[in-house]
Design an enzyme around this catalytic site. Sequence first.
Site, PDB file in Angstrom:
ATOM      1  N   LEU A 539     -14.706  20.670  17.301  1.00 20.68           N
ATOM      2  CA  LEU A 539     -13.773  20.814  16.175  1.00 20.68           C
ATOM      3  C   LEU A 539     -13.793  19.599  15.260  1.00 20.68           C
ATOM      4  CD1 LEU A 539     -10.637  22.221  18.035  1.00 20.68           C
ATOM      5  CD2 LEU A 539     -12.239  23.494  16.610  1.00 20.68           C
ATOM      6  N   GLU A 541     -14.854  15.027  14.995  1.00 14.50           N
ATOM      7  CA  GLU A 541     -15.511  13.881  15.594  1.00 14.50           C
ATOM      8  C   GLU A 541     -14.984  12.614  14.941  1.00 14.50           C
ATOM      9  OE1 GLU A 541     -20.056  12.566  16.678  1.00 14.50           O
ATOM     10  OE2 GLU A 541     -19.700  14.081  15.161  1.00 14.50           O
ATOM     11  N   GLN A 543     -14.765   7.994  15.383  1.00 13.36           N
ATOM     12  CA  GLN A 543     -15.537   6.814  15.776  1.00 13.36           C
ATOM     13  C   GLN A 543     -15.611   6.668  17.298  1.00 13.36           C
ATOM     14  OE1 GLN A 543     -13.909   3.288  14.079  1.00 13.36           O
ATOM     15  NE2 GLN A 543     -15.452   1.979  15.012  1.00 13.36           N
ATOM     16  N   PHE A 544     -14.505   7.002  17.969  1.00 10.43           N
ATOM     17  CA  PHE A 544     -14.447   6.759  19.401  1.00 10.43           C
ATOM     18  C   PHE A 544     -14.421   8.019  20.243  1.00 10.43           C
ATOM     19  CE2 PHE A 544     -12.497   2.720  17.906  1.00 10.43           C
ATOM     20  CZ  PHE A 544     -13.556   1.926  18.279  1.00 10.43           C
ATOM     21  N   GLY A 545     -14.544   9.182  19.607  1.00 11.57           N
ATOM     22  CA  GLY A 545     -14.488  10.379  20.422  1.00 11.57           C
ATOM     23  C   GLY A 545     -14.680  11.648  19.642  1.00 11.57           C
ATOM     24  N   GLU A 546     -14.436  12.743  20.348  1.00 13.16           N
ATOM     25  CA  GLU A 546     -14.645  14.059  19.754  1.00 13.16           C
ATOM     26  C   GLU A 546     -13.498  14.970  20.152  1.00 13.16           C
ATOM     27  OE1 GLU A 546     -18.411  15.405  21.180  1.00 13.16           O
ATOM     28  OE2 GLU A 546     -19.525  14.169  19.736  1.00 13.16           O
ATOM     29  N   VAL A 547     -13.277  16.018  19.350  1.00 18.49           N
ATOM     30  CA  VAL A 547     -12.320  17.046  19.723  1.00 18.49           C
ATOM     31  C   VAL A 547     -13.088  18.338  19.928  1.00 18.49           C
ATOM     32  CG1 VAL A 547     -10.312  18.364  19.052  1.00 18.49           C
ATOM     33  CG2 VAL A 547     -10.451  15.968  18.454  1.00 18.49           C
ATOM     34  N   LYS A 578      -9.259  16.523  23.360  1.00 21.26           N
ATOM     35  CA  LYS A 578      -9.681  15.296  22.693  1.00 21.26           C
ATOM     36  C   LYS A 578     -10.233  14.381  23.776  1.00 21.26           C
ATOM     37  CE  LYS A 578      -7.385  11.710  20.025  1.00 21.26           C
ATOM     38  NZ  LYS A 578      -6.206  11.515  19.178  1.00 21.26           N
ATOM     39  N   ASP A 682       2.441   8.486   9.480  1.00 22.51           N
ATOM     40  CA  ASP A 682       1.330   9.095   8.745  1.00 22.51           C
ATOM     41  C   ASP A 682       1.581  10.582   8.562  1.00 22.51           C
ATOM     42  OD1 ASP A 682      -0.993   9.456   7.397  1.00 22.51           O
ATOM     43  OD2 ASP A 682      -2.319   9.125   9.102  1.00 22.51           O
TER      44      ASP A 682
END
Length: 827
Positions: A539, A541, A543-547, A578, A682
Amino acid sequence: MLLFLLLILQTSAAVGQIDPGHCRFPLGMEDGRVKDKDITASSKWYETTGPQFARLNREEGDGAWCPEGQLQHSDSQYLQVDLSVLTFLTLVGTQGRYARGLGKEFARAYRLNYSRDGLTWKAWKNRQGNTVIEGNKNTYAIVYKELHPSIIARYVRLIPVTELSSTVCMRVELYGCPWHDGLISYSAPEGQLMMPPGYPPASLNDSIYDGTHERSCSGGLGQLTDGVVGMDDFLLTHEKQVWSGYDYLGWRNDSQGTQGHVEMEFVFDRQRNFTSMKVHSNNLFTRGVKIFSSVSCWFKPRLIANWEQETVTFRTVLDDRNPSARYVTVPLNQRTAKALRCRFYFADVWMMFSEISFQSGENPHPDLKTSTHGELKVKSAAPSANDPTEETNTPILIGCLVTIILLLVVIIFLILWCQCVCKVLEKAPRRILDEEVTIRLSSCSDTIIMQTPPVPPRTGHAPAACGGGYAEPDVTQCTPHQSFHSNAPHYAETDIIRLQGVTGSNMYAVPALTVDSLTRKDISAAEFPRQQLIFREKLGEGQFGEVHLCEAEGLPEFLGEGSPLPDRDSRPVLVAVKQLRADATLQARNDFLKEIKIMSRLDDPNIIRLLCVCVSSDPLCMVTEYMENGDLNMFLSQREIESTLTHANSIPSVSLCDLLHMAVQISSGMKYLASLNFVHRDLATRNCLVDRRLTIKIADFGMSRNLYSSDYYRIQGRAVLPIRWMAWESILLGKFTTASDVWAFGVTLWEIFTLCKEQPYSLLSDEQVIENTGEFFRNQGRQIFLYSPPLCPPSLFEVMMRCWSRNITDRPTFDGIYQTLRRHVRE
Ligand SMILES: *[C@@H]1O[C@H](CO)[C@@H](O)[C@H](O)[C@H]1NC(C)=O
Ligand SMILES: *[C@@H]1O[C@H](CO)[C@@H](O)[C@H](O)[C@H]1NC(C)=O
Ligand SMILES: *[C@@H]1O[C@H](CO)[C@@H](O)[C@H](O)[C@H]1NC(C)=O
Ligand SMILES: *[C@@H]1O[C@H](CO)[C@@H](O)[C@H](O)[C@H]1NC(C)=O
């Protein structure tokens, strides 16, 4: 920090167009950027006293320019300087012929003529109508004279004048900055006389107009381009010894020559590609003055041509609440033209303008000092108090003194403020402080010479022990707002840290946890067997990971009875997972765990829910509900508002009622966060997720940073901030509270009602947004608000405007907003 604060005040003072207080750069007589061939004269006495020797502080030739023979009272000898571009002139410096002690000639007085085209010459007059400027008293000292009003010209003539017959010699320097507007003349109906009952009559004519005055004004420039913006009360003036209403040009709606509108024509130096026009307009509606209700502009590619058929029309948002004068920005849609004709329509009995400026192709950011003036900043800037001059220095000296006094006030304020706030911040890790500092730096990367003292804020609160002075005088300032008072009593409330999400830039305010204090028992979500998560698709991406979108086998059973899954029919349960990259930094890893900890404590139908986690082995995962319709920004931007037309084509639509429902849901989720004293920091449509039944849940996946990177402002490659959603106090003071979330909610509401078709303040650059923040802080009516979206009911726009109140206490609470919006839905 002190300096930053001052610089912020300085920068924000310069929003708009040219600010005469800062436009004081030497134009090149002394340093030679003006070439010899561009300096001419009506005559010279010898070759060695020719015009090319008229350079300030230089001793070439015989040390100055001297016209031929003895100057008589009736003589009109001149020194002419061609600046090669249209220039905004604010200051003249003159000096006599010193010639290493041999010279004895100088000009006791002089006049100025100027020309924009080299053909028609105009005589300069001060605001009282005098043409003669007092000059030098000896052969060596430089005498600076401020030009009030300033001159917009390419050619300047200095004409020495003398009472008695005598020889004169001159050296000169001119000061100013380039006139990027390119406007060479405007015409307008003559301004009128206003007789306000109980006040002296206000003369709203264009008294410094340098064209012809017959019936209407034409062929010149005047009050609208002198760089002096009028005050909120049009009867007050910046200059002394002038009549009331002086700074404004104003018209009555029913007088001759104005049938419901005022027509003005603008002629430019050449064809330009226009971005926008800024009109500084009075809005003292209590006395019948308002900004224009709409404006229509025609364009002409050449002077001798017909007006093009296609016009640009712009409706303003009339404002009956804030009586401040303000700049109204009119988009001109990149139309190309050499001349413009604009019709301004009355919204009330009177309409008053004090300045008009144009932003065109060549000059996309006229407001940014570095870009406009960089090339002129050579060696020294304008003269300062150190220069050996006489009485002309007094205003500068006074300016310096005022600055010093202000500095002292700021120091006192800071000391008091520190006693209160620094105590709180002392305990915070260094990083958050660093970040605050860089935010401040970022808004003043251009150096601005402190010639004019910063304008003090108008609030008039004396510095008080808690939050007085420049800061907000609210009591909440001293109570740490950001923490789970109720939920996490075992953490020090005052330790506030920054958390990073997967992409490394999410910010939450949470109780600080040291690495070793964060153990498994802090995470209340259950550990799910990793092998039961079946990958479906990616779904997002960061800097430190992906969903990932995954199917979770046996999740309903795992969570047990009363689990928060929406429906448990036979279909596989889809979840968003995540996942932290295995090579993530230790920092990112800790932040990830902290994010899990926060999310596991939140439980509300409008907040994204953490279902379970996989943290017993790498890679770390958090499993949340999957929202089929993605984020709200994407969702809305692909839709049109429902109408009879939308049935015809295939664009999916939403109804006004849907939009209201969405707003209610977001306010409800925020109400929940506020009840926990949790500050989101945010809130924006990109951080709200939509499921297939249009339920909205607030989230912050951090993934959005990549997709929506233009919504964030990167500060020296470090902090990344959503400045277009941030309250002024968050940007300027680094203060995040529920009240600043309310501000962001106002912007989110605005996004919803523009169907996310436009970024907030899309016409402003990031730097201009920060400058605008300074205007929100100063609250002198120069701040630019987001406009009222056409779809938006006026009463809702009022809610938005309240969210953007300068004073925190004037902003509504989430509970109040929720109730108001609910009422809307029912109606
Ligand atoms: C200065 O301008 C005035 C007004 O246009 C004109 O009458 C005069 O001749 C000019 N003088 C010079 C030296 O250009
Ligand atoms: C503008 O009005 C003032 C005050 O009534 C008057 O003195 C002045 O001559 C007028 N200026 C022009 C150019 O009409
Ligand atoms: C004006 O400028 C815009 C953007 O800079 C550009 O897209 C447009 O084509 C220009 N228009 C003309 C007529 O040059
Ligand atoms: C001028 O304003 C008054 C008050 O708003 C209004 O009654 C009148 O109709 C207006 N006249 C014109 C010509 O627009």
